[in-house]
Design an enzyme around this catalytic site. Structure first.
Site, short mmCIF file in Angstrom:
data_model
loop_
_atom_site.label_atom_id
_atom_site.label_comp_id
_atom_site.label_asym_id
_atom_site.label_seq_id
_atom_site.Cartn_x
_atom_site.Cartn_y
_atom_site.Cartn_z
N SER A 20 7.14 -0.91 8.77
CA SER A 20 6.00 -1.59 8.20
C SER A 20 5.83 -1.44 6.70
O SER A 20 5.13 -2.23 6.08
CB SER A 20 4.72 -1.10 8.88
N LYS B 32 1.75 2.37 -0.69
CA LYS B 32 1.53 1.50 0.46
C LYS B 32 0.03 1.27 0.61
O LYS B 32 -0.78 2.18 0.37
CB LYS B 32 2.10 2.17 1.71
N SER C 31 8.83 3.49 9.95
CA SER C 31 8.34 2.57 8.92
C SER C 31 8.71 2.91 7.49
O SER C 31 8.45 2.11 6.60
CB SER C 31 6.82 2.41 9.01
#
Ligand code: GLN
Length: 495
Positions: free
Chosen positions: A156, A81, A180
């Site tokens: 997210s 990420k 997330s």
């Protein structure tokens, strides 16, 4: 012919390298080819790093040629990420503020996965600074759900979930502050695991809510996620909240659930606005668990209804504090043409942060202001203690709790525009961030109405993460479902 890695598990890839069926370089090339074929449609990455992957692959092949023992993740492609620092990459957090920020060091989780021999394929798209549930707030544009390109992948960590679901990489890392990892895993039909707070180091991750953030893996099977956990977990002197962890997360995967007590929380499963297909999938999962010899019992979490409210006080307060470091002085976006420091800083923050980031900063700044603090922040912390106690109490009666991951399946890009509806997709994931426990999202097939991936969530007591994986592994065995979205096969057919 090039190696097709889109359906392969981390374990299969590793085994193939070990027994000489293919080389790590061929695996890296397979992932590069898959990204080339699928990324234009999915947009899971902010930056791809084929050269870093090939370099790591050559090192794995050299180790094997020299007869050195390979770690269980050697040669396995991975994506990080984009809030995780990795040398040789930008770490943008999906924000204009950090669009050109070059990582100066490796986050501990990156360091550990690279030391385990993983091949780093790139940095994945995310909601700006991890604020959101759809990856639509990214400065770099949204990611599309590999199961239906008109839909969001969740967020997210949407890019991390989509990269695994599409078959571009078998493993990725995300961060989870309020859901997330688990919510995008659910939307994309992959396994996503948020460990207990403190199991994995946060050093080198751009902080959102420091008392809530936790890193965890995405994979297409529970076994792959457990392998990743073995590399990730453990004390890191650079993160004082990280704990010693001597657990082998793969050890109990085949132990089954016979005799276990599995809790269901009526307040969660009967909450308003949960899609009927989500409840149907949950009930089917509970039937499977019963069939495997587990006992299903109802448990109460009396303060669970207040979790969302507590989270949306504590989260923005911590975000406000963490994001104050972006002052455009030493790094980050700097608005041009200002004569004094304060107007430069104000303008840079106004332009560098997107709408949702500005909203969180404003909310946090208001909630922490004198007078208001006592009305919101203080009670939120008290509620947090109550919720933590609720879980402790519940886990004195049951071994694990099963709930839906998200009240709904993936929504269309642009469909959910008001922040409150967006927040509702985290209805079931937020409580354990507030309490600090671990939770895993397990795909259980396609919803009977929408034909989109649907999942159940498995929660455990604090530091009972290996037990969560054990329950997940037993339940996973009851389903014969596609792990990679059909997109990969279609792309191949169209070659
Ligand atoms: N969707 C939640 C939020 O917007 C959780 C985000 C996260 O876990 N990073 O705050």
């Amino acid at each position: 012919m090039a190696l097709d890695i889109t359906q392969m598990s981390a374990r299969q890839i590793h085994a193939g390298i070990q027994d000489g069926s293919f080389s790590a370089v061929e695996v890296a090339q397979g992932a590069i080819d898959a990204i080339e074929a699928l990324e234009p449609q999915v947009h899971a990455f902010i930056q791809t790093t084929p050269e870093l992957a090939l370099k790591a692959a050559r090192a794995v092949d050299a180790d094997r040629a020299a007869g050195r023992e390979l770690s269980p993740l050697a040669g396995v492609p991975i994506a990080f990420k984009d809030n995780m620092n990795e040398m040789g990459t930008r770490t943008t957090c999906g924000s204009k503020m950090l669009a050109n920020y070059e990582s100066l060091y490796d986050a501990t989780v990156v360091e550990r996965m690279l030391a385990a021999g993983c091949l780093p394929l790139g940095k994945t798209n995310m909601d700006e600074f991890a604020f959101g549930s759809s990856t639509e707030t990214s400065f770099f544009g949204p990611t599309c759900n590999p199961w239906d390109l008109d839909r969001v992948p969740g967020g997210s960590s949407g890019g991390s979930a989509a990269s695994v679901a599409a078959g571009m990489v078998p493993l990725s890392l995300g961060s989870d502050t309020g859901g997330s990892i688990r919510q995008p895993a659910s939307f994309c039909g992959v396994v996503g695991f948020k460990p207990t707070y403190g199991v994995v180091s946060r050093y080198g991750i751009v902080a959102f809510g420091s008392s809530l953030d936790q890193v965890g893996p995405f994979g297409r099977s529970v076994g792959d996620v457990a392998l990743a956990m073995n590399a990730l977990a453990g004390r890191d002197p650079r993160d004082c909240t990280s704990q010693e962890c001597a657990i082998d997360f793969t050890a109990n995967l085949d132990e089954g659930v016979e005799g276990m007590r599995i809790g269901v929380v009526p307040a969660m499963n009967e909450a308003e606005g949960v899609q009927p297909e989500v409840i149907a999938a949950l009930n089917e999962a509970l039937d499977h668990l019963r069939g495997l010899g587990a006992q299903i019992v109802e448990v109460e979490l009396p303060h669970i209804d207040a979790a969302m409210a507590a989270y949306y006080v504590i989260g923005p307060c911590e975000a406000f504090s963490n994001l104050s470091r972006f002052d455009a002085v030493r790094y980050g976006y700097r608005d041009p043409g200002h004569a004094d420091l304060s107007s430069m800083e104000d303008a840079s923050r106004a332009v560098g942060f997107g709408t949702e980031a500005r909203r969180r900063i404003l909310v946090g700044s208001y909630l922490l202001s004198s007078g208001v603090y006592d009305e919101y922040y203080l009670p939120a912390q008290k509620v947090r203690t109550l919720i933590t106690q609720d879980f402790r109490e519940a886990f004195s009666k049951v071994d694990a709790i099963v709930s839906p991951t998200s009240p709904r399946t993936a929504f269309k890009l642009g469909e959910v525009s008001d922040p409150v509806s967006m927040h509702l997709s985290d209805l079931f994931t937020i409580a354990i961030n507030v309490a600090g426990n671990g939770g895993l999202s397990l795909p259980v097939g396609l919803g009977r109405d929408t034909q989109l991936p649907v999942s159940v969530q498995i929660l455990g007591p604090q530091f009972g993460d290996d037990r969560i994986l054990r329950v997940a592994s037993a339940l996973e065995g009851c389903y014969d479902i596609a792990r990679t979205a059909p997109l990969a096969a279609a792309a191949k057919g169209g070659e």
